[in-house]
Design an enzyme around this catalytic site. Sequence first.
Site, PDB file in Angstrom:
ATOM      1  N   LYS A 106       0.593  -0.926  -0.208  1.00 49.46           N
ATOM      2  CA  LYS A 106      -0.003   0.349   0.113  1.00 49.46           C
ATOM      3  C   LYS A 106       1.042   1.361  -0.079  1.00 49.46           C
ATOM      4  CE  LYS A 106       1.071   1.685   4.533  1.00 49.46           C
ATOM      5  NZ  LYS A 106       1.319   2.751   5.244  1.00 49.46           N
ATOM      6  N   PRO A 109       9.905  -4.948  -0.512  1.00 51.09           N
ATOM      7  CA  PRO A 109      10.785  -4.263   0.369  1.00 51.09           C
ATOM      8  C   PRO A 109      10.753  -4.579   2.578  1.00 51.09           C
ATOM      9  CG  PRO A 109      11.282  -2.725  -1.287  1.00 51.09           C
ATOM     10  CD  PRO A 109       9.361  -3.315  -1.295  1.00 51.09           C
ATOM     11  N   GLY A 134       4.383  -3.830   4.215  1.00 51.27           N
ATOM     12  CA  GLY A 134       4.247  -5.546   3.801  1.00 51.27           C
ATOM     13  C   GLY A 134       4.051  -6.822   4.788  1.00 51.27           C
ATOM     14  N   GLY A 135       5.103  -6.407   5.822  1.00 48.06           N
ATOM     15  CA  GLY A 135       4.115  -6.849   7.004  1.00 48.06           C
ATOM     16  C   GLY A 135       2.827  -7.335   7.509  1.00 48.06           C
ATOM     17  N   ASP A 175      -2.295  -1.446  10.513  1.00 47.64           N
ATOM     18  CA  ASP A 175      -2.397  -1.435   9.161  1.00 47.64           C
ATOM     19  C   ASP A 175      -2.943  -2.861   8.744  1.00 47.64           C
ATOM     20  OD1 ASP A 175      -1.364   1.313   8.595  1.00 47.64           O
ATOM     21  OD2 ASP A 175       0.950   0.974   7.999  1.00 47.64           O
TER      22      ASP A 175
END
Length: 294
Positions: A20, A104, A111-112, A146
């Site tokens: 995102k 990344p 990402g996590g 998130d």
Amino acid sequence: MLAEDIIITGGRAISRSYAKINLTLDVIARRENGYHDIKMIMQTVSLFDLIIVDKTRDKNITISTNLRYLPNNSKNIAYKAADAFFTKTGINYGAKIMIHKNIPVAAGLAGGSGNCAAVLEALNMLFDCPLSHCELLETGASLGADVPYCFDGGTQIAEGIGEILSPLPSMPDAHILLVKPPVNVSTAMIYEKIDTSPLTLRPDTEAMTNALTNRDINKIAGNLCNVMESVTAEMYPVIRGIKTKMLMNGALGAVMSGSGPTVFGIFNDYSNAKLSADSFARQFKDVFLVRTKN
């Protein structure tokens, strides 16, 4: 929606976990418990990690990734997601989770958080959906601010600590250039600095919402704003350099995503975007030319 991208084959689920970007990000206030109230507009882009989840009868959770430095134990948020799922449902199974990272790490691209949501959704589908969508969101929120957004993605405004979500009109299709410099940013440290820093430039959330409603890519690009950028860029001036170069290369607008350090630029012309990406790739490893995803 995340569930639409998951393939089930026997006892295996294959999922894409998308990145995102933040079109806007404002920090409203600090709560007594240390968390911060925020108001931000997020947008999914086409960069993704690949997540493969196998259900196992041995009741163990195992993690493997293509990056040697990532934890493969309970410190990995994907492990925490699986553990939370089995604890909440009482299902006496285990999971084997394989993660191929393309997004990344520690980049401000969720990402996590996306990996966490993908594991929760994949396990829920593998075990015939014992948790409702609301229960998945609640479980995700307990693991990361998130995470709830990552279940539905698209264009949404997030409030509270990130768990109060409202859909917005979809962002028009555009070329998005992502550039992450080789620095790692501590989100906690950025929040600490924001608490003691005067924030003079704040997002105009209403103007961004109107730009999205009117599908006006120029006004969307013109209203990009992230209050964390000034704080993070003060620590890492390379962020300002990337942003300046993107604008010189023809980006309609550019801003840092999340707590950084990734900077993204919006382009309406593929040729300019590709030339800019090639230029950055000569300097940085993590350069991605992607598109908006709704």
